[in-house]
Scaffold this motif. Sequence first.
Motif, PDB file in Angstrom:
ATOM      1  N   ASN A   4       0.581  -1.102  -0.048  1.00 53.17           N
ATOM      2  CA  ASN A   4       0.090  -0.018   0.119  1.00 53.17           C
ATOM      3  C   ASN A   4       0.774   1.053  -0.020  1.00 53.17           C
ATOM      4  N   GLY A   5       0.554   2.298  -0.874  1.00 57.86           N
ATOM      5  CA  GLY A   5       1.251   3.456  -0.760  1.00 57.86           C
ATOM      6  C   GLY A   5       2.318   3.354  -2.066  1.00 57.86           C
ATOM      7  N   SER A  96       6.385   2.489  -0.063  1.00 56.97           N
ATOM      8  CA  SER A  96       5.797   3.627   1.188  1.00 56.97           C
ATOM      9  C   SER A  96       7.121   4.009   2.157  1.00 56.97           C
ATOM     10  N   ASP A  97       8.229   3.030   2.132  1.00 59.71           N
ATOM     11  CA  ASP A  97       8.919   3.396   3.173  1.00 59.71           C
ATOM     12  C   ASP A  97      10.157   4.558   2.451  1.00 59.71           C
TER      13      ASP A  97
END
Length: 138
Positions: A4-5, A96-97
């Motif tokens: 996600n993201g 996302s990170d």
Amino acid sequence: MLANGAKLEYKKKSDASDAYKELQGLKEIPDCGIEPEKVENTGLKDKNKQYENGIGDLGDMTYKFKYENKSATSTYRVLRQAQENGDVLSFKETLSDGTTTEYDAEVSVKRTGGGVNGVVEVETKMTICSDLKVTDPS
């Protein structure tokens, strides 16, 4: 970590600006990495076969997107046009990170079929034309 993201952006290699544009509706990202070919290199006096890593094979990476074709900037149209023109595009995948992977690729685009309550998607296969540039988050 969840997918996600994640996002995928592109730009034309001929584009003088460094501005990537996000491809909308990303649903699925592929495995990403280099798998070196295992090369047998055994000498006549060796008791067992000996191996070393050869050159890597990036393989094809397939992304999935929501199907949407309402504007000239829709993901389906942008990627389909690149396929029809034989364009090599620059891509930047961001997790996302904050980890990014950049590469150049030719695209192959297809719209998937569907049935009752089945979702129509856009599958885009990337034929990688460069090395992968992975940047770790700061």
